[in-house]
Design an enzyme around this catalytic site. Sequence first.
Site, PDB file in Angstrom:
ATOM      1  N   ASP A   1      50.704  10.890  27.287  1.00 21.42           N
ATOM      2  CA  ASP A   1      49.833  10.549  26.470  1.00 21.42           C
ATOM      3  C   ASP A   1      50.489  10.569  25.074  1.00 21.42           C
ATOM      4  O   ASP A   1      51.396  10.200  24.572  1.00 21.42           O
ATOM      5  CB  ASP A   1      49.977  12.477  26.152  1.00 21.42           C
TER       6      ASP A   1
ATOM      7  N   GLN B   1      52.592  10.755  21.506  1.00 22.16           N
ATOM      8  CA  GLN B   1      54.336  11.895  21.263  1.00 22.16           C
ATOM      9  C   GLN B   1      55.018  11.823  22.762  1.00 22.16           C
ATOM     10  O   GLN B   1      55.839  12.484  23.204  1.00 22.16           O
ATOM     11  CB  GLN B   1      52.963  12.958  22.103  1.00 22.16           C
TER      12      GLN B   1
ATOM     13  N   ASP C   1      46.416  17.536  34.125  1.00 25.17           N
ATOM     14  CA  ASP C   1      47.100  17.635  32.651  1.00 25.17           C
ATOM     15  C   ASP C   1      47.243  18.668  32.385  1.00 25.17           C
ATOM     16  O   ASP C   1      46.653  20.109  32.839  1.00 25.17           O
ATOM     17  CB  ASP C   1      45.479  16.583  32.022  1.00 25.17           C
TER      18      ASP C   1
ATOM     19  N   TYR D   1      59.515  21.171  22.371  1.00 24.41           N
ATOM     20  CA  TYR D   1      58.044  21.340  22.626  1.00 24.41           C
ATOM     21  C   TYR D   1      57.168  19.700  22.511  1.00 24.41           C
ATOM     22  O   TYR D   1      57.068  20.640  21.313  1.00 24.41           O
ATOM     23  CB  TYR D   1      57.177  22.062  22.147  1.00 24.41           C
TER      24      TYR D   1
ATOM     25  N   LYS E   1      53.561  19.344  27.431  1.00 22.26           N
ATOM     26  CA  LYS E   1      53.392  19.344  28.736  1.00 22.26           C
ATOM     27  C   LYS E   1      53.422  17.997  29.270  1.00 22.26           C
ATOM     28  O   LYS E   1      53.540  16.980  28.740  1.00 22.26           O
ATOM     29  CB  LYS E   1      52.787  20.698  29.648  1.00 22.26           C
TER      30      LYS E   1
ATOM     31  N   GLN F   1      46.976   9.439  56.767  1.00 22.88           N
ATOM     32  CA  GLN F   1      45.900   8.486  58.062  1.00 22.88           C
ATOM     33  C   GLN F   1      47.248   7.270  58.494  1.00 22.88           C
ATOM     34  O   GLN F   1      48.842   7.448  57.860  1.00 22.88           O
ATOM     35  CB  GLN F   1      45.118   7.544  57.577  1.00 22.88           C
ATOM     36  N   SER F   2      47.441   7.395  59.608  1.00 22.37           N
ATOM     37  CA  SER F   2      48.261   6.829  60.724  1.00 22.37           C
ATOM     38  C   SER F   2      49.616   7.404  60.220  1.00 22.37           C
ATOM     39  O   SER F   2      50.452   6.512  60.503  1.00 22.37           O
ATOM     40  CB  SER F   2      47.402   5.369  60.354  1.00 22.37           C
TER      41      SER F   2
ATOM     42  N   ASP G   1      42.462  24.568  25.416  1.00 19.74           N
ATOM     43  CA  ASP G   1      42.964  23.859  25.838  1.00 19.74           C
ATOM     44  C   ASP G   1      42.916  23.300  27.468  1.00 19.74           C
ATOM     45  O   ASP G   1      43.895  23.075  28.024  1.00 19.74           O
ATOM     46  CB  ASP G   1      44.549  23.358  25.053  1.00 19.74           C
TER      47      ASP G   1
END
Length: 381
Positions: free
Chosen positions: A11, A94, A131, A228, A231, A241-242, A286
């Site tokens: 971000d 950030q 997000d 903080y 997040k 598959q397979s 948000d």
Amino acid sequence: MKLTLSVIKADIGGYVGHSSTHPDVVAKVKEYVAEAVSKGILIDASVITCGDDIAIVMTHTKGKDNEEVHKLAWDAFVAGTEVAKSLKLYGAGQDLLADAFSGNVKGMGPGVAEMEFEERKSEPIIVYFADKTSPSAWNLALYEMFADPMNTAGLVIDPSMHDGFTFEVMDVYSGKAVKLETPRELYDLLVFIGATSRYVVRAVYRNRDQEIAAVASTQKLSLMAGRYVGKDDPVLIVRCQSGFPAVGEALEPFARPWLVEGWMRGSHTGPLMPVSFKEAKPTRFDGPPRVVAAGYQLCNGKLVGPNDLFDDPAFDDARNRCAILANQLRRQGIFEPHRLPPEEMEYTTLPKVLEKLKDRFVDIGEPEAKAPGTGTGEIHE
């Protein structure tokens, strides 16, 4: 030839607030990535977005944790950050927690998921990108994809999958990991991955040959920064598959929403909403948390795609249920369980409030309880 698939995300600035990415920022990142392809550093690359995050999907033959590959991603994000700053975008840079690149981006802020494998005759992969949530958001989905026969019929009826898968589970606080084999150790696995605030699935391997099946980013920004800073908005690579889950089996867990950590200020519980690329723009409080599914067909290292796999009305019911869950949780306001418990709030303002009021807590004669995690572990009837 061993192919390396690397997905590195960050971000580096939201437009507007935390809701989306600005086209000029994305264009600058794409410019750096295209140059790396033209120079032969990468075989191919693709840039995708979810909310205010940008992920660079890269193929090369340099192996995991390669300094040259990680540096080009870092440089692309730094260049994008300069554009974000020039536009005064919110939270510009950030996720870039260091001042300078030092070997690889692990521990520097960006999320990383990488795997090495021999490209099969047909190699379909899905890159999930979320997000407003944390790395543990993948725990339930990976359990259902690789260990739950009610979700993945191939575990029962496909001989190449019948031996099951091994999960590598990481403790985000200690940095240590344990491998647990399913179905033999299924209940042990669930003890850990159900504790989503501490344990995250880092990788999944096929039991019969230990071939890599899935790998997730496990970085927790608050633990790296000590505060903080948003997040973690994780990425996940799943081979399909397979001998691995079919594309439809890998997508099926997202048809029924579940609750994850994140949402507003990274401090709330919310439903994980599967959305198309154009709807990956979380705005309500948000959020709520979003996830996109970018499907690619690999062809000699080239990324054929992305195919927008959640752009399907079959997921409309999941989206509607997410909206209903969001309404119910918002009714709780700042109260738990909508707001996360104290141990998950330790990098927000909560410690500052506790510090300010510590001298006003007085002894009222009640016995002191042991802190969480200090008990004997015994179960009493």
